[in-house]
Scaffold this active site. Structure first.
Site, short mmCIF file in Angstrom:
data_model
loop_
_atom_site.label_atom_id
_atom_site.label_comp_id
_atom_site.label_asym_id
_atom_site.label_seq_id
_atom_site.Cartn_x
_atom_site.Cartn_y
_atom_site.Cartn_z
N TYR A 56 0.89 -1.20 -0.15
CA TYR A 56 0.14 0.03 -0.01
C TYR A 56 0.95 1.28 -0.03
O TYR A 56 1.90 1.42 0.73
CB TYR A 56 -1.08 0.10 1.16
CG TYR A 56 -2.14 -1.04 1.21
CD1 TYR A 56 -2.29 -1.60 0.07
CD2 TYR A 56 -2.65 -1.33 2.29
CE1 TYR A 56 -3.48 -2.47 -0.12
CE2 TYR A 56 -3.78 -2.32 2.18
CZ TYR A 56 -4.23 -2.90 1.13
OH TYR A 56 -5.10 -3.86 0.99
N GLY A 230 -18.87 4.27 -2.29
CA GLY A 230 -19.80 5.18 -2.43
C GLY A 230 -21.03 5.14 -3.32
O GLY A 230 -21.78 6.11 -3.14
#
Length: 313
Positions: A56, A230
């Site tokens: 990451y 979302g």
């Protein structure tokens, strides 16, 4: 029915968005401040498990988190730290690849521990299946990490029931987690169970029986991408988004919580990984951590059928 993976609670905070850019540039003081705000919001929401991976932000997600641990000495004892290894990002002319060779696993864990500024990972996940991996070599590496006290528990990510079963035949340590993409927007894992004996089953793509195998063998499920980016909570007028908002109002909670409750209501014991870096949106997930999933049988199905856009077979 299983509960959430050992030590992770009802939900985890996913740290992939922390640490600045995905290039080789160094992280900045602003990146550390950004991480501090997100982690603080997660703690305020009752989240005490934090999900990392060695790749990451090219290691910077772990490094900025290590800065936070160094600045708050009591924090490490209050949280569960989870990281992953097994993916190698592209480097020059070499393409990205998967690498679960024994020495690589050990080295990657040691590097993660150094970046995180801690002596032990609570959970280590094997990030992706490596077709060239030898289960006995993986077993040796995991056993060594466990004996040295460098990793307490182990799991996998993005693996099928057959892949997990083959690995478990060689391991002396249990696997406690399988992390998969699961959400109201990514439903192949639940569609798999109802498309059996239909023409649509061939195109589903999810490895049949994986959820059931994990539940039967005490392997907790974690859901990455749990908020569906979302799709149902952004406020855009869609039938499913409207339904999510109506349910949130009826239950006295937030749309984000409704989307997460849909996962948590499943009897397999799914712990969502919340990856947003926006403190307000992290706070909106609080009821998914502190309250029991408040969806009825009928409401759960209503959300599923609305999201799939067609009746059940």
């Amino acid at each position: 029915m299983t509960g959430p993976p050992a030590g992770t609670g009802r939900a985890l905070y996913g740290c992939m968005g922390l640490g600045g850019s995905w290039d080789d540039s160094a992280y900045t003081a602003a990146d550390v401040g950004h991480a501090e705000a997100a982690v603080g919001a997660a703690l305020d929401a009752g989240i005490t498990a934090f999900d990392h991976a060695d790749i990451y932000r090219r290691g910077k997600s772990e490094a900025v988190f290590g800065e936070l641990l160094a600045a708050s000495p009591g924090l490490r004892a209050r949280i569960t730290l989870q990281s992953k290894c097994g993916i190698r990002l592209p480097d020059g002319e070499r393409p990205g690849l998967y690498d679960l060779r024994g020495p690589t696993i050990v080295r990657r864990v040691e590097e993660s521990l150094a970046r995180l500024r801690t002596d032990t990972l609570d959970v280590l996940l094997l990030h992706r299946p490596d077709p060239l991996a030898r289960p006995e070599e993986i077993a040796g590496a995991l056993g060594s990490l466990h004996r040295q006290g460098l990793v307490r528990r182990f799991g996998v990510s993005n693996m099928s029931a057959a892949q997990i079963a083959r690995l478990r035949e060689r391991l002396d340590v249990p696997l406690v987690v399988n992390q998969l993409e699961m959400s109201l927007g990514h439903r192949a894992w639940v569609e798999d169970g109802v498309l059996v004996n239909t023409a649509a089953s061939a195109g589903n793509g999810f490895p049949h029986g994986t959820v059931e195998y994990c539940a039967a063998n005490g392997i907790g499920l974690q859901a990455w991408g749990a908020l569906a980016r979302g799709r149902f909570t952004s406020g855009s007028p869609t039938p499913t988004g409207d339904l999510v908002r109506a349910l949130a109002e009826r239950k006295g909670t937030t749309p984000e919580t409704i989307v997460l409750w849909w996962l948590q209501r499943h009897p397999a014991g799914i712990a969502p990984v919340i990856g947003t870096t926006r403190p307000a949106r992290i706070a909106a997930c609080r009821d998914a951590v502190l309250r029991e999933p408040g969806l009825t049988h009928e409401e759960w199905y209503e959300l599923w059928i609305s999201a799939r856009g067609a009746p059940l077979p």
